[in-house]
Design an enzyme around this catalytic site. Structure first.
Site, PDB file in Angstrom:
ATOM      1  N   TYR A 158      32.544  38.135  52.131  1.00  0.00           N
ATOM      2  CA  TYR A 158      33.129  37.218  51.583  1.00  0.00           C
ATOM      3  C   TYR A 158      33.153  37.630  49.969  1.00  0.00           C
ATOM      4  O   TYR A 158      34.016  37.329  49.385  1.00  0.00           O
ATOM      5  CB  TYR A 158      32.026  36.131  51.561  1.00  0.00           C
ATOM      6  CG  TYR A 158      32.134  34.865  50.886  1.00  0.00           C
ATOM      7  CD1 TYR A 158      33.127  34.003  50.960  1.00  0.00           C
ATOM      8  CD2 TYR A 158      31.372  34.799  49.400  1.00  0.00           C
ATOM      9  CE1 TYR A 158      33.237  33.017  49.909  1.00  0.00           C
ATOM     10  CE2 TYR A 158      31.464  33.629  48.692  1.00  0.00           C
ATOM     11  CZ  TYR A 158      32.405  32.678  48.745  1.00  0.00           C
ATOM     12  OH  TYR A 158      32.675  31.739  47.977  1.00  0.00           O
ATOM     13  N   SER A 173      33.286  33.630  42.775  1.00  0.00           N
ATOM     14  CA  SER A 173      32.061  33.346  42.935  1.00  0.00           C
ATOM     15  C   SER A 173      31.180  34.235  42.371  1.00  0.00           C
ATOM     16  O   SER A 173      31.461  35.233  41.900  1.00  0.00           O
ATOM     17  CB  SER A 173      31.793  33.598  44.697  1.00  0.00           C
ATOM     18  OG  SER A 173      30.395  33.626  44.664  1.00  0.00           O
TER      19      SER A 173
HETATM   20  P1  NDP Z   1      34.295  23.004  50.594  1.00  0.00           P
HETATM   21  O1  NDP Z   1      33.700  23.831  51.498  1.00  0.00           O
HETATM   22  O2  NDP Z   1      33.525  21.734  49.952  1.00  0.00           O
HETATM   23  O3  NDP Z   1      35.702  22.803  50.772  1.00  0.00           O
HETATM   24  C1  NDP Z   1      36.543  23.741  51.121  1.00  0.00           C
HETATM   25  C2  NDP Z   1      37.949  23.354  50.821  1.00  0.00           C
HETATM   26  O4  NDP Z   1      39.008  24.276  51.283  1.00  0.00           O
HETATM   27  C3  NDP Z   1      38.200  22.135  51.800  1.00  0.00           C
HETATM   28  O5  NDP Z   1      39.269  21.311  51.159  1.00  0.00           O
HETATM   29  C4  NDP Z   1      39.116  23.061  52.894  1.00  0.00           C
HETATM   30  O6  NDP Z   1      40.128  22.044  53.748  1.00  0.00           O
HETATM   31  C5  NDP Z   1      39.697  23.927  52.369  1.00  0.00           C
HETATM   32  N1  NDP Z   1      39.889  24.880  53.264  1.00  0.00           N
HETATM   33  C6  NDP Z   1      39.033  25.726  53.820  1.00  0.00           C
HETATM   34  N2  NDP Z   1      39.400  26.740  54.709  1.00  0.00           N
HETATM   35  C7  NDP Z   1      40.851  26.674  54.564  1.00  0.00           C
HETATM   36  C8  NDP Z   1      42.033  27.053  55.179  1.00  0.00           C
HETATM   37  N3  NDP Z   1      42.117  28.165  56.037  1.00  0.00           N
HETATM   38  N4  NDP Z   1      43.174  26.909  54.823  1.00  0.00           N
HETATM   39  C9  NDP Z   1      43.434  25.576  53.905  1.00  0.00           C
HETATM   40  N5  NDP Z   1      42.466  24.842  53.157  1.00  0.00           N
HETATM   41  C10 NDP Z   1      41.148  25.405  53.748  1.00  0.00           C
HETATM   42  O7  NDP Z   1      34.308  24.038  49.242  1.00  0.00           O
HETATM   43  P2  NDP Z   1      33.562  24.503  47.977  1.00  0.00           P
HETATM   44  O8  NDP Z   1      33.483  23.320  46.911  1.00  0.00           O
HETATM   45  O9  NDP Z   1      31.989  24.770  48.224  1.00  0.00           O
HETATM   46  O10 NDP Z   1      33.972  25.758  47.432  1.00  0.00           O
HETATM   47  C11 NDP Z   1      35.216  25.686  46.880  1.00  0.00           C
HETATM   48  C12 NDP Z   1      35.649  27.078  46.322  1.00  0.00           C
HETATM   49  O11 NDP Z   1      34.486  27.688  45.554  1.00  0.00           O
HETATM   50  C13 NDP Z   1      35.695  28.264  47.509  1.00  0.00           C
HETATM   51  O12 NDP Z   1      36.760  29.212  47.076  1.00  0.00           O
HETATM   52  C14 NDP Z   1      34.356  28.966  47.535  1.00  0.00           C
HETATM   53  O13 NDP Z   1      34.480  30.123  48.038  1.00  0.00           O
HETATM   54  C15 NDP Z   1      34.059  28.692  46.103  1.00  0.00           C
HETATM   55  N6  NDP Z   1      32.622  28.894  46.021  1.00  0.00           N
HETATM   56  C16 NDP Z   1      31.571  27.903  46.424  1.00  0.00           C
HETATM   57  C17 NDP Z   1      30.363  28.033  46.016  1.00  0.00           C
HETATM   58  C18 NDP Z   1      29.254  26.995  46.459  1.00  0.00           C
HETATM   59  O14 NDP Z   1      27.976  27.107  46.488  1.00  0.00           O
HETATM   60  N7  NDP Z   1      29.923  25.798  47.106  1.00  0.00           N
HETATM   61  C19 NDP Z   1      29.887  28.989  45.080  1.00  0.00           C
HETATM   62  C20 NDP Z   1      30.593  29.882  44.579  1.00  0.00           C
HETATM   63  C21 NDP Z   1      31.863  30.026  44.989  1.00  0.00           C
HETATM   64  P3  NDP Z   1      39.908  20.944  54.844  1.00  0.00           P
HETATM   65  O15 NDP Z   1      38.455  20.498  54.738  1.00  0.00           O
HETATM   66  O16 NDP Z   1      40.945  19.901  54.624  1.00  0.00           O
HETATM   67  O17 NDP Z   1      39.808  21.594  56.174  1.00  0.00           O
END
Ligand code: NDP
Length: 253
Positions: A160, A147
């Site tokens: 985080y 991130s």
């Molecule tokens: P989303 O919040 O849209 O989706 C998260 C995904 O991770 C879903 O598929 C969810 O599965 C899965 N997930 C969450 N918790 C768990 C868990 N405990 N076990 C297994 N799977 C899990 O994600 P983003 O696209 O927003 O983010 C993707 C990555 O990018 C993350 O690592 C985030 O920290 C990082 N990031 C995001 C930013 C943003 O602005 N969006 C900015 C910088 C980094 P399900 O829905 O099936 O439960």
């Protein structure tokens, strides 16, 4: 297109957001993609159906990460899915994308919330890599989603950001360890990227978030997926241990 024909990939958290876009992009390049999800079964199946409709190959695999036995559960489904489709458990590409955010002020963060962030965002990627390595042939690719918050201060996300700092260490040290096998390990750091957070439905909030990027817009999942696909390709064979800023210029200040 077609750079990844014959390759297999695991994308964690691929039921939505950047993980979904990455799974779709890798499949478009010809990879057989394991679309991992935790709770979003229907969403993951929709991703798989979309990929197949476009002529690609994918299957869904469920596992809640950050709980005991998580990686074992993930690889049970993953190896079964790979074996059924390819006759082997060979895995060429791992994208550690699944993650949870905190959104809690440092004063209010509980030890339980902290432990969960670490378990899902940092511990699970380490053990997924450890478990994947025996299945990964020379020339494999490991891409971990970090991130911009490892370089951009936000006091509501200290815990985080700490977990993402830990994730970046995976690239530094595993890259050295795996160089002799021509396996590359890199970190991709997105800025604010559209997901299902209700904030993205509020125009004033989107305007404020967009202003953080040099391009004056929020990131789209595909913006990040394209960077991941590059790192997964043969074109990126000379890049390892790198921090790739995929924040749309947010880190320029
Ligand atoms: P989303 O919040 O849209 O989706 C998260 C995904 O991770 C879903 O598929 C969810 O599965 C899965 N997930 C969450 N918790 C768990 C868990 N405990 N076990 C297994 N799977 C899990 O994600 P983003 O696209 O927003 O983010 C993707 C990555 O990018 C993350 O690592 C985030 O920290 C990082 N990031 C995001 C930013 C943003 O602005 N969006 C900015 C910088 C980094 P399900 O829905 O099936 O439960």
């Amino acid at each position: 297109m077609g750079d990844l024909i014959g390759k297999t990939a695991l994308v964690t958290g691929a039921s939505r957001g950047m993980g979904r876009a990455t799974a779709e992009r890798l499949a478009r390049e010809g990879a057989l993609v394991a679309v991992h999800y935790a709770t979003g079964k229907d969403a993951a199946e929709e991703v798989v159906a979309g990929i197949e409709k476009d002529g690609g190959r994918a299957f869904a695999v469920q596992a809640e990460l950050g709980v005991p036995g998580d990686v074992h559960e993930l690889f049970l489904g993953l190896e079964q899915g790979l074996k059924e489709r390819t006759g082997s458990t060979e895995l060429n590409i791992v994208v550690n994308n699944a993650g949870v955010m905190g959104g809690v002020k440092p004063e209010d963060t509980t030890p339980e919330q902290f432990d969960r962030l670490v378990a899902v965002n940092a511990k699970a990627p380490f053990f997924i890599i450890q478990r994947a390595l025996p299945n990964m042939p020379d020339g494999g690719r490991i891409i971990n989603i970090s991130s911009g918050l490892t370089r951009f201060a936000n006091p509501d996300e200290i815990a985080y950001a700490m977990t993402k700092g830990a994730v970046e260490m995976l690239a530094l040290h595993f890259a050295k360890h795996l160089g002799p096998r021509n396996i590359t390990v890199n970190s991709v750091a997105p800025g604010i990227t559209r997901n299902s957070n209700p904030l993205f439905g509020i125009p004033e909030a989107v305007e404020q978030m967009a202003a953080l990027s040099a391009f004056n817009r929020v990131g789209e999942p595909q913006d990040v997926a394209d960077v991941v696909a590059f790192l997964a390709s043969d074109d990126a064979r000379w890049i390892t241990g790198a921090f790739i800023d995929a924040s749309g210029g947010t880190l320029l200040g």
